[in-house]
Design a protein around this motif. Sequence first.
Motif, PDB file in Angstrom:
ATOM      1  N   GLY A  84       0.669  -1.030  -0.029  1.00  0.00           N
ATOM      2  CA  GLY A  84      -0.154  -0.190   0.028  1.00  0.00           C
ATOM      3  C   GLY A  84       0.982   1.278   0.109  1.00  0.00           C
ATOM      4  N   PRO A  85       0.300   2.208  -0.768  1.00  0.00           N
ATOM      5  CA  PRO A  85       1.039   3.658  -0.715  1.00  0.00           C
ATOM      6  C   PRO A  85       1.564   4.121   0.574  1.00  0.00           C
ATOM      7  CG  PRO A  85      -1.251   3.814  -1.615  1.00  0.00           C
ATOM      8  CD  PRO A  85      -1.021   2.379  -1.158  1.00  0.00           C
ATOM      9  N   LYS A  86       0.732   3.955   1.660  1.00  0.00           N
ATOM     10  CA  LYS A  86       1.437   4.656   2.844  1.00  0.00           C
ATOM     11  C   LYS A  86       2.680   3.967   3.364  1.00  0.00           C
ATOM     12  CE  LYS A  86      -3.093   6.097   4.921  1.00  0.00           C
ATOM     13  NZ  LYS A  86      -4.175   5.466   5.579  1.00  0.00           N
ATOM     14  N   ALA A  87       2.484   2.814   3.176  1.00  0.00           N
ATOM     15  CA  ALA A  87       3.883   2.216   3.643  1.00  0.00           C
ATOM     16  C   ALA A  87       5.091   2.219   2.607  1.00  0.00           C
ATOM     17  CB  ALA A  87       3.652   0.441   3.634  1.00  0.00           C
ATOM     18  N   TRP A  88       4.662   2.305   1.395  1.00  0.00           N
ATOM     19  CA  TRP A  88       5.754   2.628   0.259  1.00  0.00           C
ATOM     20  C   TRP A  88       6.251   4.025   0.603  1.00  0.00           C
ATOM     21  CZ3 TRP A  88       2.111   1.795  -4.466  1.00  0.00           C
ATOM     22  CH2 TRP A  88       1.942   0.348  -4.463  1.00  0.00           C
ATOM     23  N   LEU A  89       5.635   5.034   1.167  1.00  0.00           N
ATOM     24  CA  LEU A  89       6.083   6.589   1.214  1.00  0.00           C
ATOM     25  C   LEU A  89       6.737   6.314   2.673  1.00  0.00           C
ATOM     26  CD1 LEU A  89       2.933   8.827   0.404  1.00  0.00           C
ATOM     27  CD2 LEU A  89       5.403   8.867  -0.530  1.00  0.00           C
TER      28      LEU A  89
END
Length: 166
Positions: A84-89
């Motif tokens: 997910g994008p939050k974890a990526w960021l």
Amino acid sequence: MGQKSIEIVKQSGLNVKELVEKLQSAYADECLAYIQYWEGARIPVGILSKNLADEMTEHATEELEHANLIAKRIMELGATVPVGPKAWLNKSTCGCFEPLDSNVMALLEQNISSERCAIDVYKDLADYTRGKDDITYKLAVKILEEETEHEQDLEDIKNDMETMLD
Ligand code: FE
Ligand code: FE
Ligand code: MG
């Protein structure tokens, strides 16, 4: 999980947890790089915008392939990818520029700077694994080569742009 592969990495003296963290961070970088290119490819306007959009579409596909290759290695090392994008960021080293300016030169500058960050990431991963984890080392060098090409491709368009504007 590649039990034997994990054993070999441990015997080399590498810390598997630290190696996995570097790979998870690189995976996050690749997911964000994919999005940055894919989205960016839809917006350029003006001189050379078609050239840039084509190059960005091609690079998006290549970043996704990098994410695939890194995911495979993470799983071999008994871990999972950040989801997910939050974890990526959160895990990313290079982050993600939002392509808010559709000007060709602005997009070129954003993406050249991202490629330079990616080059640092893979140079670090290659140095970290050299002589210790052959599989990750080979992967890091292969991706390092492709990120170097990406930087060059964008620099070429930037040079064309500057020549036209002269
Ligand atoms: Fe990449
Ligand atoms: Fe790249
Ligand atoms: Mg290219």
